[in-house]
Design an enzyme around this catalytic site. Structure first.
Site: not given
Length: 156
Positions: A40, A48, A57, A83
């Site tokens: 991850d 974010n 994104d 993620d």
């Protein structure tokens, strides 16, 4: 079932759940090794939160492309969660999986992610291999996931 993630173009978790069973059965039947990598993006939530979901994104798309550039054509890439990603490496011993993981780490750490400002990121990776680490699919997944969390806890 949707096979491809709309954002990254990688296979979905649903596709992973089906494919890993098939790959394990094939590996057992043909007496072939199989490795998986759980990974991850570290601190992805802060991207974010700090820069917005559009930037997040963009990072996920770039990360996915870098993964594609690091693997062999026989390896299978999956977006496992927001993620979280998994690479299935058929017919692959652990030492070769470690080499692939090193390429991924260098790709992520070596070049900042584009945008304003450029972002330097890291990823945590856990690897498990059949038959050396586990004989059953569920056990293999747990080991790889646990190793990924250990990598995260020990400084990424």
């Amino acid at each position: 079932m949707t096979l491809r993630d709309a954002l990254t173009g990688l296979y979905t978790r649903g596709a992973f759940d089906e494919r890993i069973k098939l790959e394990m059965e094939r590996s057992k039947f043909q007496d072939l090794p199989l490795s998986i990598m759980f990974m991850d993006l570290d601190h992805f939530k802060s991207i974010n939160d700090g820069f917005g979901h559009q930037r997040g994104d963009e990072v996920l798309k770039t990360f996915s492309q870098r993964l594609k550039d690091c693997v062999r054509y026989t390896d299978l890439l999956f977006r496992y969660g927001g993620d979280e990603f998994v690479i299935v490496l058929p017919e692959t011993e652990k030492d070769i999986a470690v080499e692939v993981a090193q390429r991924v780490l260098e790709s992520i750490k070596g070049t900042p992610f584009p945008g304003s400002p450029p972002l330097s990121l890291s990823t945590s990776i856990g690897i498990a291999s059949f038959p050396s680490d586990a004989q059953k699919t569920d056990e293999l997944l747990l080991i790889a996931d646990d190793r990924q969390y250990n990598a995260k806890r020990s400084g990424r």
